[in-house]
Scaffold this active site. Sequence first.
Site, PDB file in Angstrom:
ATOM      1  N   ASP A   4      34.100  38.944  39.516  1.00  0.00           N
ATOM      2  CA  ASP A   4      35.384  38.272  39.676  1.00  0.00           C
ATOM      3  C   ASP A   4      36.043  38.204  38.289  1.00  0.00           C
ATOM      4  OD1 ASP A   4      36.290  35.656  41.997  1.00  0.00           O
ATOM      5  OD2 ASP A   4      37.524  36.867  40.673  1.00  0.00           O
TER       6      ASP A   4
HETATM    7  C1  GLC Z   1      40.506  35.589  41.392  1.00  0.00           C
HETATM    8  C2  GLC Z   1      39.744  35.304  42.660  1.00  0.00           C
HETATM    9  C3  GLC Z   1      39.393  36.536  43.458  1.00  0.00           C
HETATM   10  C4  GLC Z   1      40.485  37.577  43.277  1.00  0.00           C
HETATM   11  C5  GLC Z   1      40.444  38.014  41.826  1.00  0.00           C
HETATM   12  C6  GLC Z   1      41.525  39.062  41.515  1.00  0.00           C
HETATM   13  O1  GLC Z   1      40.065  34.764  40.350  1.00  0.00           O
HETATM   14  O2  GLC Z   1      38.563  34.521  42.554  1.00  0.00           O
HETATM   15  O3  GLC Z   1      39.272  36.135  44.828  1.00  0.00           O
HETATM   16  O4  GLC Z   1      40.263  38.678  44.130  1.00  0.00           O
HETATM   17  O5  GLC Z   1      40.576  36.925  40.922  1.00  0.00           O
HETATM   18  O6  GLC Z   1      42.772  38.497  41.630  1.00  0.00           O
END
Ligand code: GLC
Length: 716
Positions: free
Chosen positions: A264
């Site tokens: 993430d």
């Molecule tokens: C965010 C979220 C994740 C998302 C990623 C990209 O922090 O936790 O669900 O897909 O970043 O935006």
Amino acid sequence: MNKNNLKYLIKKMTVIEKIGQITQLSTSFFDVSGVKATGTASRMNITNEQKWNIGSVLGKLDANKMLTIQQEYLKHNRLGIPLLFMTDVVHGYKTIFPVPLALSCTWDVNMVEKVARVSAKESSSAGYHVTFSPMVDVVRDPRWGRVMESFGEDKLLNGDFGAAMVRGYQQNDLKHPESIISCVKHFAGYGASEAGRDYNTVDISEWSLRNDYFPPFEKALNAGAKMIMAAFNTLNGVPCTANKWLLGDLLRNEWNFEGAIISDWGAVKELLKHGVAENVSDATLNTLKSGLNIEMMTTAFFEAIPELIEKNEMIEKYLDEAVEYVLNLKLELGLFEDPFRGVSEQREEENILHPNNRNIARKVARKSMVLLKNDGMLPLFKHEKIALIGPYAQDKSLLGPWSIDGNYQDVVSIYDGLVKKGAYVHTLDELTYHTIADNQISAAKELVRKSDKVVLALGESEEMSGEAGSIADIGLPSSQLHLLNEVAKCGKPITLVLINGRPLDLVDVVPKVNAILEAWFPGVEGGNAIADIVMGDYNPAGKLTMSFPYRVGQIPIYYNHQNTGRPKEELLNEPRYKSQYLDIPNEPLYPFGYGLSFTKFKYGSISLSSNKMTKDEQITVDIQITNQGSIPGTETVQLYIQDRIAEVARPIKELASYQQVQLQPGESKTVTFSINEQMLRYPHTNHQVVSDPGEFIIYVGPDSSVEESARIILSE
Ligand code: GLC
């Protein structure tokens, strides 16, 4: 290009080229407008060599931008490896659908698959290749802002809807230009963040992981998802991003997952904050050895890998493996043959916000809405003078979190929807969510006095929901409660329409209103969908997929809980020493599976084909449902099963199946369920998922509060 060629390609790559492929940055690094990278991007000093070898990007995109970036990128990439474009299309691209928690309240898997299909068509025509969706985290704590992104508290529904979205996104041919790769998230246990506080600690027994949290991921991966995202949180002490048991032993070796694993946002470097890595080098080594393939939005790999290889602390094998997973995504999508996948502004124009897409969005939105209370006030009539009051009366911010490519000007507000229906509606200037001035209260009461009925449009602002949107007090904002109390003093019937992304504490609100419609964040067609229901053109059929607590103090609260050794309802003669609260009931305000209709459904008694079966037989359960009202309606009939005696304490009931039935006034239909041995299996303490012979209790009804319907025996 084929899988064998990939290995030759990797052999030709330099270390920097390999590291680039497993690093993901935002599209702002490639901003074609020449505007310098902003925010996080501006603080990351990326060299040109690194930039033209980045394997994938995420962030806002359209066809023109994608074509320009890809063309420029391929001019600079020595080996001509195309760039991969990823994004968060979670509930739509431009045609924004209701948030996933709302989608799950439709209990309509086919409809949700269609939502993903439309989202894939629109987003692929804008140049996207991958979406970080579906999120299949089981949730039991509405303080957590991201419950809006899940399919609720039940593992069967999270799995069914997760798999449906994977099918809708990927279809059966990833080389088709309208297919996009599905990246399931967040693996695992993120929905159980302690105290509902985002990014907080998660501690779940392996048994509960396998019984409650893993099944939706298994279903979504079995549906063919090609990517999975590791969650931010620690899981039993080890951050998922560097959790070798989770990503290696379980995902790769036990589940044989062959897709790519992405971190993430920034999670690789967060290992230092978690306190499991001394420095970026440790963090890099931990994650790659654990099985991570792509890091999102940090440059840890660029910073650490060259030196790790030089010091021979990391064999290039981990790097090559990770690179192969990334190149395989590009191979599956056909990007080596056609890096542009037929993207064009013309195709974008044809697909985006097509009237058919809006029509689907309206149908899904009204089917996702849940009628929580109605003393007969709804539906309203066109001759009735309606006072529409509240921050959501005219506000177009109905899209909800994770609608980054959506536009508010495309939204139909509640006021717009009612006016378009010819309703006799008056409203006030927009009230805000958190401060409603006394003069606005007076103006509201003045309008109410001149009206026949009131529609109060209240709820959460989008910022109160979604990622990092944890809230300790899940009641309506105090200013809105004050408005409601003042309007209630006028003595006119009130329908409360809720725009929100989580179950709310409504226990003090319910007695003051005549009807409550839970509309969630309903998307672009939200105003039309609400008007369809409020004005009686659509009979609501939504059913809750997450319990509404009686009070926030009940949290975590969910229907499929264990019985305990001192179940309150079985110890009626014991005033104190049993599992209860002294100040509130144990039961939620509104249970999982609950939702009213404008008509009434009568459930007949059930009949079984037999009350005994062996492992290779099945039992059919028939039940007659009758529409006792004067308008057509749809009912979601739910089948729950309880394993009465087992190796571990089993839930008092678990959703085993569900069916929707449309009934004309006075019409009866028999709904038939089949129960087989597979439905009776559960993970034992040795993690084997098998059934035990014995007695099972069957419950068939309109929601999870249904009493026992019958008992069956699974014999040896
Ligand atoms: C965010 C979220 C994740 C998302 C990623 C990209 O922090 O936790 O669900 O897909 O970043 O935006």
